[in-house]
Design a protein around this motif. Structure first.
Motif, PDB file in Angstrom:
ATOM      1  N   MET A  92      61.421   6.041  15.399  1.00  0.00           N
ATOM      2  CA  MET A  92      59.983   6.240  15.598  1.00  0.00           C
ATOM      3  C   MET A  92      59.665   7.686  15.937  1.00  0.00           C
ATOM      4  N   ARG A  93      58.928   8.316  15.044  1.00  0.00           N
ATOM      5  CA  ARG A  93      58.585   9.718  15.209  1.00  0.00           C
ATOM      6  C   ARG A  93      57.774   9.976  16.491  1.00  0.00           C
ATOM      7  N   ALA A  94      56.941   9.007  16.855  1.00  0.00           N
ATOM      8  CA  ALA A  94      56.063   9.219  18.016  1.00  0.00           C
ATOM      9  C   ALA A  94      56.845   9.346  19.324  1.00  0.00           C
ATOM     10  N   SER A  95      58.160   9.090  19.299  1.00  0.00           N
ATOM     11  CA  SER A  95      58.963   9.284  20.518  1.00  0.00           C
ATOM     12  C   SER A  95      58.888  10.725  21.000  1.00  0.00           C
ATOM     13  N   PRO A 123      57.771  18.027  10.241  1.00  0.00           N
ATOM     14  CA  PRO A 123      58.418  18.780  11.315  1.00  0.00           C
ATOM     15  C   PRO A 123      57.660  18.631  12.638  1.00  0.00           C
ATOM     16  N   ILE A 124      58.303  19.075  13.743  1.00  0.00           N
ATOM     17  CA  ILE A 124      57.559  19.106  15.014  1.00  0.00           C
ATOM     18  C   ILE A 124      57.502  20.541  15.544  1.00  0.00           C
ATOM     19  N   ASP A 125      57.504  21.486  14.582  1.00  0.00           N
ATOM     20  CA  ASP A 125      57.509  22.898  14.984  1.00  0.00           C
ATOM     21  C   ASP A 125      56.300  23.284  15.832  1.00  0.00           C
ATOM     22  N   LEU A 126      55.148  22.661  15.553  1.00  0.00           N
ATOM     23  CA  LEU A 126      53.945  23.037  16.312  1.00  0.00           C
ATOM     24  C   LEU A 126      54.026  22.549  17.756  1.00  0.00           C
ATOM     25  N   HIS A 127      54.615  21.354  17.939  1.00  0.00           N
ATOM     26  CA  HIS A 127      54.819  20.853  19.313  1.00  0.00           C
ATOM     27  C   HIS A 127      55.671  21.888  20.075  1.00  0.00           C
ATOM     28  N   ASP A 161      48.298  25.729  13.295  1.00  0.00           N
ATOM     29  CA  ASP A 161      48.190  26.118  11.877  1.00  0.00           C
ATOM     30  C   ASP A 161      47.719  24.941  11.044  1.00  0.00           C
ATOM     31  N   THR A 162      48.230  23.750  11.416  1.00  0.00           N
ATOM     32  CA  THR A 162      47.886  22.510  10.724  1.00  0.00           C
ATOM     33  C   THR A 162      47.370  21.567  11.799  1.00  0.00           C
ATOM     34  N   VAL A 163      46.358  20.797  11.480  1.00  0.00           N
ATOM     35  CA  VAL A 163      45.857  19.834  12.469  1.00  0.00           C
ATOM     36  C   VAL A 163      46.938  18.779  12.688  1.00  0.00           C
ATOM     37  N   SER A 164      47.376  18.620  13.925  1.00  0.00           N
ATOM     38  CA  SER A 164      48.428  17.646  14.224  1.00  0.00           C
ATOM     39  C   SER A 164      47.970  16.705  15.337  1.00  0.00           C
ATOM     40  N   VAL A 165      48.022  15.415  15.043  1.00  0.00           N
ATOM     41  CA  VAL A 165      47.536  14.418  16.003  1.00  0.00           C
ATOM     42  C   VAL A 165      48.468  14.342  17.212  1.00  0.00           C
ATOM     43  N   THR A 166      49.749  14.058  16.976  1.00  0.00           N
ATOM     44  CA  THR A 166      50.650  13.950  18.130  1.00  0.00           C
ATOM     45  C   THR A 166      50.928  15.325  18.731  1.00  0.00           C
ATOM     46  N   GLY A 167      50.835  16.385  17.907  1.00  0.00           N
ATOM     47  CA  GLY A 167      50.994  17.736  18.446  1.00  0.00           C
ATOM     48  C   GLY A 167      49.904  18.014  19.478  1.00  0.00           C
ATOM     49  N   PRO A 304      41.192   8.588   6.121  1.00  0.00           N
ATOM     50  CA  PRO A 304      42.511   8.648   6.760  1.00  0.00           C
ATOM     51  C   PRO A 304      43.682   8.507   5.785  1.00  0.00           C
ATOM     52  N   THR A 305      44.681   9.345   5.980  1.00  0.00           N
ATOM     53  CA  THR A 305      45.907   9.211   5.181  1.00  0.00           C
ATOM     54  C   THR A 305      46.561   7.843   5.410  1.00  0.00           C
ATOM     55  N   ASP A 306      46.354   7.278   6.601  1.00  0.00           N
ATOM     56  CA  ASP A 306      46.979   5.981   6.902  1.00  0.00           C
ATOM     57  C   ASP A 306      46.344   4.814   6.143  1.00  0.00           C
ATOM     58  N   ILE A 307      45.262   5.067   5.391  1.00  0.00           N
ATOM     59  CA  ILE A 307      44.668   3.971   4.617  1.00  0.00           C
ATOM     60  C   ILE A 307      44.741   4.294   3.108  1.00  0.00           C
ATOM     61  N   VAL A 328      47.342  15.367   3.573  1.00  0.00           N
ATOM     62  CA  VAL A 328      47.923  15.448   4.923  1.00  0.00           C
ATOM     63  C   VAL A 328      49.450  15.456   4.876  1.00  0.00           C
ATOM     64  N   PHE A 329      50.032  14.545   4.111  1.00  0.00           N
ATOM     65  CA  PHE A 329      51.499  14.497   3.978  1.00  0.00           C
ATOM     66  C   PHE A 329      51.889  14.752   2.528  1.00  0.00           C
ATOM     67  N   GLU A 330      53.033  15.409   2.341  1.00  0.00           N
ATOM     68  CA  GLU A 330      53.384  15.814   0.979  1.00  0.00           C
ATOM     69  C   GLU A 330      54.107  14.729   0.183  1.00  0.00           C
ATOM     70  N   ASN A 331      54.553  13.685   0.840  1.00  0.00           N
ATOM     71  CA  ASN A 331      55.336  12.693   0.098  1.00  0.00           C
ATOM     72  C   ASN A 331      54.885  11.286   0.484  1.00  0.00           C
ATOM     73  N   ARG A 332      53.613  11.020   0.237  1.00  0.00           N
ATOM     74  CA  ARG A 332      53.124   9.742   0.708  1.00  0.00           C
ATOM     75  C   ARG A 332      52.664   8.870  -0.458  1.00  0.00           C
ATOM     76  N   PHE A 333      53.471   8.822  -1.510  1.00  0.00           N
ATOM     77  CA  PHE A 333      53.108   8.041  -2.691  1.00  0.00           C
ATOM     78  C   PHE A 333      54.223   7.057  -3.043  1.00  0.00           C
TER      79      PHE A 333
HETATM   80  C1  UD1 Z   1      49.870  10.778  13.398  1.00  0.00           C
HETATM   81  C2  UD1 Z   1      49.851   9.267  13.293  1.00  0.00           C
HETATM   82  C3  UD1 Z   1      50.140   8.842  11.868  1.00  0.00           C
HETATM   83  C4  UD1 Z   1      49.168   9.536  10.896  1.00  0.00           C
HETATM   84  C5  UD1 Z   1      49.139  11.045  11.129  1.00  0.00           C
HETATM   85  C6  UD1 Z   1      48.051  11.723  10.341  1.00  0.00           C
HETATM   86  C7  UD1 Z   1      50.593   8.614  15.502  1.00  0.00           C
HETATM   87  C8  UD1 Z   1      51.659   8.013  16.334  1.00  0.00           C
HETATM   88  N1  UD1 Z   1      50.857   8.747  14.194  1.00  0.00           N
HETATM   89  O1  UD1 Z   1      51.167  11.197  13.028  1.00  0.00           O
HETATM   90  O2  UD1 Z   1      49.990   7.436  11.791  1.00  0.00           O
HETATM   91  O3  UD1 Z   1      49.601   9.300   9.592  1.00  0.00           O
HETATM   92  O4  UD1 Z   1      48.892  11.324  12.521  1.00  0.00           O
HETATM   93  O5  UD1 Z   1      46.806  11.166  10.616  1.00  0.00           O
HETATM   94  O6  UD1 Z   1      49.523   8.902  15.987  1.00  0.00           O
HETATM   95  N2  UD1 Z   1      52.940  18.994  11.012  1.00  0.00           N
HETATM   96  C9  UD1 Z   1      53.650  20.168  11.029  1.00  0.00           C
HETATM   97  N3  UD1 Z   1      54.222  20.573  12.201  1.00  0.00           N
HETATM   98  C10 UD1 Z   1      54.128  19.846  13.350  1.00  0.00           C
HETATM   99  C11 UD1 Z   1      53.375  18.651  13.319  1.00  0.00           C
HETATM  100  C12 UD1 Z   1      52.796  18.255  12.145  1.00  0.00           C
HETATM  101  O7  UD1 Z   1      53.767  20.848  10.018  1.00  0.00           O
HETATM  102  O8  UD1 Z   1      54.671  20.262  14.370  1.00  0.00           O
HETATM  103  C13 UD1 Z   1      52.302  18.544   9.757  1.00  0.00           C
HETATM  104  C14 UD1 Z   1      52.878  17.228   9.248  1.00  0.00           C
HETATM  105  O9  UD1 Z   1      54.055  17.410   8.503  1.00  0.00           O
HETATM  106  C15 UD1 Z   1      51.723  16.706   8.426  1.00  0.00           C
HETATM  107  C16 UD1 Z   1      50.500  17.196   9.198  1.00  0.00           C
HETATM  108  O10 UD1 Z   1      50.954  18.246  10.018  1.00  0.00           O
HETATM  109  O11 UD1 Z   1      51.731  17.292   7.154  1.00  0.00           O
HETATM  110  C17 UD1 Z   1      49.835  16.144  10.061  1.00  0.00           C
HETATM  111  O12 UD1 Z   1      50.819  15.534  10.882  1.00  0.00           O
HETATM  112  P1  UD1 Z   1      50.490  14.947  12.315  1.00  0.00           P
HETATM  113  O13 UD1 Z   1      49.024  14.875  12.530  1.00  0.00           O
HETATM  114  O14 UD1 Z   1      51.297  15.703  13.319  1.00  0.00           O
HETATM  115  O15 UD1 Z   1      51.064  13.486  12.195  1.00  0.00           O
HETATM  116  P2  UD1 Z   1      51.652  12.654  13.386  1.00  0.00           P
HETATM  117  O16 UD1 Z   1      50.999  13.098  14.641  1.00  0.00           O
HETATM  118  O17 UD1 Z   1      53.118  12.625  13.316  1.00  0.00           O
END
Ligand code: UD1
Length: 418
Positions: A92-95, A123-127, A161-167, A304-307, A328-333
């Motif tokens: 689980m990535r959200a860990s 990646p989690i580079d932004l975190h 640089d990129t909008v990141s939800v868990t970041g 949303p990419t999740d739908i 949002v994601f490059e390989n989601r097909f």
């Molecule tokens: C969260 C959701 C996931 C949803 C995604 C996008 C949770 C637990 N998961 O995932 O269901 O599909 O948002 O709405 O909430 N990126 C980077 N560097 C980073 C972080 C992200 O390049 O450090 C990129 C990712 O590769 C992706 C984009 O940013 O292309 C968005 O990712 P992110 O919003 O971080 O997705 P998650 O938070 O993992």
């Protein structure tokens, strides 16, 4: 390994109650590590990702006092371990959401690099960059992210640089206990991020600007334990809305927040699906010829990419040509190859899928590949003629509460076999 067997072609009818949001509860559970005491979280969806996060918190020293129905009482008084092991994090990535809280509260963390859905590099580079900007020393070694902090995290100004939800969630949690002010720019605006900020504020944090792309956090020295009720899952709701449409049925989606579902509602209406919105429920009625429409995924409040995968299943049965772009994601097909095996007409070019609507889909043996792709296959199978057998359904169990029970209550011919 379990499989799901579906006899398609049955219009769904009745009502379905939406469970708590998986992507809201995961950061809230991680945030309990910022506190010391009894955290009480209600409205928890019983899905595998949540069980994984709870196990991770136990490994970190939290004690589960009770975990019944949808409510958990979690005592973090002795949550003093700092290592998140590979066997949990790999599923689980959200860990990686524990990284910020561990560094903020304990000044140390050793968290395995995450796994989760195979939807691109993710990646989690932004975190990591954000935590470094707050004064943490972070390095990678043998598949683990190691972090240490001398003298506590410090406030900073950080641009994503990129909008990141868990970041955004990770840095917001870390900044809550940092010294001074943190400004997060190009922050995520998802309802799950806003909820986390609101709940942290109730626990004593000082966060402003949540829901906009600039969040300001004044660090505080401690937080009270969390008490909250998780709001309904917008992706689960969207999935059942599409289930109603693809089976030409009529389903009342109960316990949802229509405002969170606006981009999905608008797209369904554009496709000629009847959608009636009430305060906390939505009635979806299919049956009119489906119109092909285009969609492009985008961070909230975009589509949303999740739908995306589920919506594509619907568009395979529309009249005309639709174009779906995944930004949002490059390989989601990964659902595309499976949908084509059911008779869908889809061509892929980079991040763009072109879908020419067909008269009907036919049931087939199918392979689930990630959480939302699996949901897309279930929907396609419900709308297809004949039997589909979907394997690797553990992906569905990661994020959907009792999916086959909920669908079967709506009249679907669906069962799980071992
Ligand atoms: C969260 C959701 C996931 C949803 C995604 C996008 C949770 C637990 N998961 O995932 O269901 O599909 O948002 O709405 O909430 N990126 C980077 N560097 C980073 C972080 C992200 O390049 O450090 C990129 C990712 O590769 C992706 C984009 O940013 O292309 C968005 O990712 P992110 O919003 O971080 O997705 P998650 O938070 O993992």
């Amino acid at each position: 390994m379990d499989k799901i067997v579906i006899e398609g072609g049955q219009p769904l009818r009745g009502s379905v109650r939406i469970s708590g949001a998986k992507n809201a509860v995961l950061p809230i559970l991680a945030a309990t590590l910022l506190t010391r005491g009894r955290n009480i979280i209600d409205g928890i969806p019983k899905v595998r990702d949540v069980a994984t996060m709870i196990q991770l918190l136990k490994d970190l020293g939290a004690k589960v006092e009770s975990n019944r129905n949808e409510k958990i009482v979690l005592d973090t008084s002795n949550a003093n371990n700092t290592e998140a092991p590979y066997d949990l994090v790999s599923t689980m990535r959200a860990s990686c959401l524990v990284l910020g809280p561990l560094l903020a509260k304990l000044g140390r963390a050793r968290v395995s690099l995450p796994g989760g859905c195979a939807i691109g590099a993710r990646p989690i580079d932004l975190h990591i960059k954000g935590l470094e900007a707050m004064g943490a020393k972070v390095w990678l070694e043998k598949g683990y992210v190691h972090g240490t902090v001398d003298g506590g995290l410090r406030g900073t100004q950080f641009y994503f640089d990129t909008v990141s939800v868990t970041g955004t969630a990770n840095l917001m949690m870390a900044a809550s206990l940092a010294v001074g002010e943190t400004i997060l720019e190009n922050a995520a605006k998802e309802p799950e991020v806003v909820f986390l900020a609101d709940i942290l504020n109730q626990a004593g944090a000082k966060i402003e600007g949540q829901g906009t792309d600039m969040i300001t956090i004044q660090g505080v020295s401690s937080l009270q334990p969390i008490e909250c009720h998780i709001f309904p899952d917008r992706i689960e709701a969207g999935t059942y809305m599409i289930a109603a449409a693809i089976t030409e049925g009529e389903v009342l989606i109960e316990n949802c927040i229509p405002q969170h579902l606006e981009p999905i509602i608008l797209k369904l209406q554009e496709a000629q699906v009847d959608v009636e919105v009430e305060d906390s429920s939505i009635l979806v009625r299919g049956g009119r010829p489906l119109q092909a429409i285009n969609a492009r995924t985008h961070p909230y409040p975009g589509f949303p990419t999740d739908i995306q995968a589920q919506f594509m299943a619907l568009m395979t049965l529309s009249r005309g040509q639709s174009i779906i772009m995944e930004t949002v994601f490059e390989n989601r097909f990964m659902h595309v190859a499976e949908l084509k095996r059911m008779g869908a007409d889809i061509t892929l070019d980079g991040n763009t899928a072109t879908i020419n609507g067909v008269q009907g889909l036919s049931g087939a043996p199918l392979m689930a590949t990630d959480l939302r792709a699996s949901a897309s296959l279930v929907l396609a199978a419900l709308g297809a003629k004949g039997q589909s057998i979907i394997s690797r359904v553990y992906h569905i169990d990661r994020g959907y509460v009792s999916m086959e029970q909920k669908l079967s209550d709506l009249g679907a011919r669906i069962k799980r076999i071992k």
